[in-house]
Motif scaffolding. Structure first.
Motif, short mmCIF file in Angstrom:
data_model
loop_
_atom_site.label_atom_id
_atom_site.label_comp_id
_atom_site.label_asym_id
_atom_site.label_seq_id
_atom_site.Cartn_x
_atom_site.Cartn_y
_atom_site.Cartn_z
N LEU A 15 0.84 -1.19 0.00
CA LEU A 15 0.00 0.00 0.00
C LEU A 15 0.88 1.24 0.00
N PRO A 16 0.42 2.32 -0.60
CA PRO A 16 1.25 3.51 -0.73
C PRO A 16 1.45 4.22 0.59
N ILE A 17 2.55 4.91 0.71
CA ILE A 17 2.85 5.74 1.87
C ILE A 17 2.48 7.18 1.51
N HIS A 18 1.62 7.79 2.32
CA HIS A 18 1.12 9.12 2.02
C HIS A 18 1.87 10.16 2.81
N SER A 19 2.22 11.24 2.15
CA SER A 19 2.89 12.34 2.81
C SER A 19 1.96 12.99 3.82
N ARG A 20 2.53 13.49 4.91
CA ARG A 20 1.74 14.23 5.89
C ARG A 20 1.98 15.73 5.78
N ALA A 214 -8.50 -3.79 2.14
CA ALA A 214 -7.09 -4.17 2.21
C ALA A 214 -6.91 -5.65 2.54
N ASN A 215 -8.03 -6.40 2.57
CA ASN A 215 -8.00 -7.85 2.81
C ASN A 215 -7.45 -8.21 4.19
N LEU A 216 -7.76 -7.36 5.18
CA LEU A 216 -7.39 -7.67 6.56
C LEU A 216 -8.62 -8.17 7.30
#
Length: 340
Positions: A15-20, A214-216
């Motif tokens: 999954l992508p990491i998003h900037s804060r 996210a299939n969790l």
């Protein structure tokens, strides 16, 4: 700034990491939004669910409903070290899950107890789990941008019974490099028949798709190691209050106005019908009943009981929109949702 702690952003899950990073708020031009058929399964519901669903992280603050000042956290949940350092805490980290389904939208909200240091494996929190906007074949008070209004349609007859009314208003952010994930403000009014117990605002940013997408198997627990959400630094509300006249001029931008129709839905509640914008009233309160809240974006709220047994509840952000609910003789009469 510490890295975002969200297992949903873990590269092992792809999954992508998003900037804060934050840029200045940009007003969304949503005046052209239209809502026609909003029941579950409709195009409007799918658009709304896409925007509203996800895993959110942010901060929650409770405000004095009369002064608008941020309230300090109860001493029982604040570690002694903060008092020794002379630090007063007003916000709690929020970890929220919004999951749309054929039963409405589930809002699982967990507010973390403050901790000293990074204690990801020893976190305590308060949890609320609500499913709102339930039922088929009725108008849902939603907008395609993810805004919604939820609450009882018939007020409790017991004057001491607590009731929670909740609405969400999205805020658009972007950077020069790439758009950020959506940010929203959730206003939560805890009332009873005698007045407002508190107003709580959760400013939160979506950090990933909801855990089911996210299939969790289940939501991941919150952590005290998430990146901070810094906008709550100002504690005091603006001294100039809220301009009710300016809000009233926004009626031309109202994108949803629901009023009571005939009959009841399967939950025994009055049916809401979408009306044309030419029927929309202006902001329902004067400045004397609107309270500016401490913090960013000129957030405000208002709760007003009139002598004729009418209740108005309104909340919003001066630069982004507002939501109001009106009850007459205990029954919901209309809901307005405005997007600027």
């Amino acid at each position: 700034m510490p890295a975002t702690r969200s297992a949903f952003n873990n590269a092992r899950r792809g999954l992508p990491i998003h900037s804060r990073r934050r840029a200045h708020a940009r007003c969304s031009n949503n005046a052209a939004l239209s809502v026609k058929t909003t029941e579950i399964g409709s195009t409007a519901w799918v658009e709304f669910a896409t925007k509203a669903s996800g895993e959110y992280e942010g901060q929650a603050v409770r405000f004095d409903p009369n002064s608008g000042a941020a309230l300090p956290l109860d001493d029982s949940i604040v570690p002694d070290a903060y008092r020794e350092w002379g630090v007063e805490l007003v916000d709690r980290q929020a970890n929220s899950h919004s999951i749309a389904s054929d039963d409405g939208i589930r809002l699982l909200t967990r507010l973390v107890y403050p901790a000293v240091g990074c204690e990801a494996d020893a976190v305590s929190f308060d949890s609320t789990d609500r499913t709102v906007l339930r039922g088929h074949n009725e108008a849902k008070t939603i907008l395609p941008n993810g805004a919604f209004s939820a609450g009882c349609r018939i007020l409790p007859e017991d004057a001491f019974t607590k009731m929670l009314m909740e609405c969400a208003i999205p805020v658009s952010y972007s950077t020069d490099e790439e758009p950020e994930e959506p940010v929203r403000y959730r206003f939560r009014h805890q009332l009873n028949g005698r007045g407002v117990l508190y107003v709580e605002v959760i400013a939160e940013q979506r950090v990933a798709a909801d855990y089911k997408s996210a299939n969790l198997a289940e939501p991941l627990p919150p952590s005290t190691c998430c990146a901070p959400y810094p906008e709550w630094a100002p504690k005091e509300p603006p001294s100039d209050g809220v301009d009710a006249d300016a809000l009233s001029t926004a009626s031309a931008y109202l994108t949803g106005y629901w009023h009571l129709g005939d009959g009841e839905n399967e939950l025994g509640e009055p049916i809401l019908m979408l009306a044309g914008t030419h029927d929309v009233p202006t902001c329902p309160m004067s400045s004397e009943h609107l309270v500016a809240l401490g913090g960013p974006h000129n957030a405000f709220h208002g709760v007003h009981y009139e002598d004729d047994d009418t209740l108005h509840v309104v909340a919003g952000l001066e630069s982004h929109g507002w939501v109001s609910r009106k009850y007459t003789k205990g029954r919901l009469e209309h809901i307005c949702m405005c997007a600027y």
